[in-house]
Write a protein that holds these residues in place. Sequence first.
Motif, short mmCIF file in Angstrom:
data_model
loop_
_atom_site.label_atom_id
_atom_site.label_comp_id
_atom_site.label_asym_id
_atom_site.label_seq_id
_atom_site.Cartn_x
_atom_site.Cartn_y
_atom_site.Cartn_z
N GLU A 347 0.84 -1.21 0.00
CA GLU A 347 0.00 0.00 0.00
C GLU A 347 0.87 1.26 0.00
O GLU A 347 0.62 2.19 -0.75
N LYS A 348 1.91 1.22 0.83
CA LYS A 348 2.83 2.36 0.93
C LYS A 348 3.56 2.58 -0.40
O LYS A 348 3.68 3.72 -0.88
N ASN A 349 4.05 1.49 -1.00
CA ASN A 349 4.79 1.61 -2.26
C ASN A 349 3.89 2.09 -3.41
O ASN A 349 4.34 2.82 -4.30
N PHE A 350 2.62 1.68 -3.36
CA PHE A 350 1.66 2.15 -4.36
C PHE A 350 1.48 3.67 -4.25
O PHE A 350 1.53 4.39 -5.24
N ILE A 351 1.30 4.14 -3.03
CA ILE A 351 1.12 5.58 -2.79
C ILE A 351 2.37 6.35 -3.18
O ILE A 351 2.29 7.42 -3.81
N ASN A 359 2.94 8.05 -11.13
CA ASN A 359 3.73 7.03 -11.83
C ASN A 359 2.96 5.70 -11.86
O ASN A 359 3.22 4.78 -11.09
N THR A 360 2.01 5.62 -12.78
CA THR A 360 1.15 4.44 -12.86
C THR A 360 1.89 3.15 -13.24
O THR A 360 1.55 2.09 -12.70
N PRO A 361 2.90 3.18 -14.13
CA PRO A 361 3.59 1.91 -14.41
C PRO A 361 4.27 1.32 -13.18
O PRO A 361 4.26 0.11 -12.96
N LYS A 362 4.82 2.20 -12.34
CA LYS A 362 5.45 1.74 -11.10
C LYS A 362 4.38 1.21 -10.14
O LYS A 362 4.58 0.20 -9.47
N ALA A 363 3.25 1.89 -10.09
CA ALA A 363 2.14 1.47 -9.22
C ALA A 363 1.59 0.12 -9.68
O ALA A 363 1.29 -0.75 -8.85
N GLY A 365 3.29 -2.10 -11.25
CA GLY A 365 4.37 -3.03 -10.87
C GLY A 365 4.23 -3.50 -9.43
O GLY A 365 4.48 -4.68 -9.13
N VAL A 366 3.81 -2.60 -8.55
CA VAL A 366 3.59 -2.94 -7.14
C VAL A 366 2.48 -4.00 -7.03
O VAL A 366 2.60 -4.97 -6.29
N LEU A 367 1.42 -3.81 -7.80
CA LEU A 367 0.30 -4.76 -7.78
C LEU A 367 0.74 -6.15 -8.23
O LEU A 367 0.40 -7.16 -7.59
N PHE A 368 1.51 -6.21 -9.32
CA PHE A 368 1.93 -7.52 -9.84
C PHE A 368 2.99 -8.18 -8.97
O PHE A 368 3.08 -9.41 -8.94
N GLU A 369 3.75 -7.37 -8.26
CA GLU A 369 4.70 -7.94 -7.30
C GLU A 369 3.94 -8.59 -6.14
O GLU A 369 4.30 -9.68 -5.68
#
Length: 463
Positions: A347-351, A359-363, A365-369
């Motif tokens: 949650e923190k990394n998404f925010i 930065n949606t591609p990074k966000a 990426g957080v979901l798929f991780e």
Amino acid sequence: MIKVYNTLTQKKEILKPIKDKEIKMFVCGPTVYDFSHIGHARTYISFDVICKYLRQKGYKVFYLQNITDIDDKIINRAKQEKVSWKTISKKFEKEYFKDMKTLKVDSVTKYARATDHIKEIISQVKRLLEKGFGYQIKDGIYYDISKFKDYGKLSKRTVLQAEDAVSRIDESVEKKNKGDFCLWKFSKPDEPKWKSPFGEGRPGWHIEDTAITEKYFGPQYDIHGGARDLIFPHHEAEIAQMEAISGKVPMVRYWLHTGLLTVRGQKMSKSLKNFITIREFLKKYSPRLLRFFVIKNHYRSPIDFEEGKLLQAKKELDKLDEFIEKITKSKFKVKKLTPQLNIKKYEKNFILAMDDDFNTPKAVGVLFELIRKANCRISKELLTQRETEKILKFLKKVDQIFDFIFLKEPKEKIPKEILTLVKEREKLRKQGDFKKADEIRAKIKEMGYWIEDTKEGPRIKKL
């Protein structure tokens, strides 16, 4: 703390609205003379995500978008089809709203038509004339760019560079400067017109936006968005108009621009026959796929649209669907208790990703991780029911912004013709005739379906 990349300053800045937690955001809307294309979809999905994220962070966002419902392109289309300009603008405005609804672009607070704001447009033209920024010639009222010392500050062009630029600039031999643009076009026979103190006519392209934003936001507001190709001359002209009228600088605190969308490395255009409307795209693919495809790229980055990248995005969505189905329908038997997944970390990394200039591609990426880690625990029979509940809660919150995570469309029944071809292909594969099998696979793909060969047999998926 949200940081946004400001085109005006060409750097990331901390987002500080003019008034506390209130944000006034304007994004240039469509000229409704044709069906909207996937380049439009790219921009409007991006700003839909930005708006929804800001609201989730506690900001009260007034999202305003204009509709250009009077323009040369509309008039020309009407003449070609031998109908009124209103028939054209109403038809394609309706189609635009239909496309946006399908793509779940539903965050706009107000849509404002140019023709509903003629009074405000005339007021701005009048004030520009009074202040010496406007001048009248045979075919209309024009803006004298040499009078505005800051002209070019957004696009980083000097007045001379602006003069030499090839762009959507009004042509008239009587203009004082080549880069001068039209504020009010005097009427021609058989063209729409409105009465004004300076003669019957209609608005120029740029003036509608500042007239609309001044009415709803005043002379200064927080965010102005649009596609990158609007920076010059359109957004440059907006600054010149509003700052000349009000004397207040800056007109907009933060300028946000989406990257261009190309098709197989080329700019999308009708002459190259690579012009893809949203409705054409949706004949072959789902609106969910287009939304995901846009979101997995940063809003400022250019996107090259090609089938291979789409298929990759489709595979990623399939993985997401398989995971969601797995954790919503299964009751996990845990072999042994181990330290649980730290959902708060994700949650923190998404925010952090979204706070960094959205930065949606990074966000993503957080979901798929998170999905990868959870799948790993499922395979080892370590994932608990409590963990699945936390994961689902997090994904549902993210989906309030992204709107592609949970599959809401019912699964389509696969046509009998496709099933017959799949059986035929399997038969050929068992016989070792892979050439003919590949030909059938290609035929199935042309019909809008994809075959994934697995240990359990072929899986049929709609493209």
